[in-house]
Design a protein around this motif. Sequence first.
Motif, PDB file in Angstrom:
ATOM      1  N   ALA A 208       5.703  -1.726  -3.092  1.00 12.94           N
ATOM      2  CA  ALA A 208       5.689  -0.839  -1.901  1.00 12.94           C
ATOM      3  C   ALA A 208       4.211  -0.352  -1.782  1.00 12.94           C
ATOM      4  N   GLY A 209       3.511  -0.092  -2.855  1.00 11.60           N
ATOM      5  CA  GLY A 209       2.215   0.359  -2.761  1.00 11.60           C
ATOM      6  C   GLY A 209       1.540  -0.652  -2.322  1.00 11.60           C
TER       7      GLY A 209
ATOM      8  N   VAL B 167       2.114  -0.731   1.599  1.00 13.86           N
ATOM      9  CA  VAL B 167       1.436   0.182   2.241  1.00 13.86           C
ATOM     10  C   VAL B 167      -0.058  -0.073   2.420  1.00 13.86           C
ATOM     11  N   TYR B 168      -0.622  -0.104   1.430  1.00 12.32           N
ATOM     12  CA  TYR B 168      -2.034  -0.641   1.211  1.00 12.32           C
ATOM     13  C   TYR B 168      -2.377  -1.396   2.074  1.00 12.32           C
TER      14      TYR B 168
ATOM     15  N   ALA C 100       7.166  -6.722   7.618  1.00  6.39           N
ATOM     16  CA  ALA C 100       7.094  -5.577   6.895  1.00  6.39           C
ATOM     17  C   ALA C 100       8.540  -4.962   6.871  1.00  6.39           C
TER      18      ALA C 100
ATOM     19  N   ALA D 100      -0.723  -2.413   4.970  1.00  5.65           N
ATOM     20  CA  ALA D 100      -0.322  -1.977   6.489  1.00  5.65           C
ATOM     21  C   ALA D 100      -1.478  -0.909   6.750  1.00  5.65           C
ATOM     22  N   ALA D 101      -2.222  -0.208   5.796  1.00  7.15           N
ATOM     23  CA  ALA D 101      -3.082   1.018   6.134  1.00  7.15           C
ATOM     24  C   ALA D 101      -4.414   0.298   6.639  1.00  7.15           C
TER      25      ALA D 101
END
Length: 123
Positions: free
Chosen positions: A20-21, A24-25, A44, A27-28
């Motif tokens: 998940a990290g 998120v990384y 995603a 997608a940021a």
Amino acid sequence: MMSWLPDEWRVPAVFTAIWAGVLVYNAAHPWFWQRAHDMAWLVAPILVLLGILLLRRSRVAWWVFFSFGVVGVVMTATQAASHGGSPQWLVGTLVGLAQFALLLSPAMRRFVRLHGRLAPSPG
């Protein structure tokens, strides 16, 4: 560390947290949403669904993550080599290898194999 989790849930929890990290990384960053990644908005949520299924002990989700892991580690290692071993690609390769090792660990395979059944009694 994580003493509040039952033993059988520790490896799946660490695998899911790392996975998940990474999601998120990625997608940021704007490059994740560029035209070259035009399916990111669809992939995603599918990966999130697969993560939930894996935590529900789905063997199919485990096999999908296994397949993605094989392809991902090979592609990331190849990209790291072609970029001259840049730190970003080396870290990505190491994180991918760590995720793949957790996925193949006996604890994870036992977690998925029990699929809703009670764990065997000790002794």
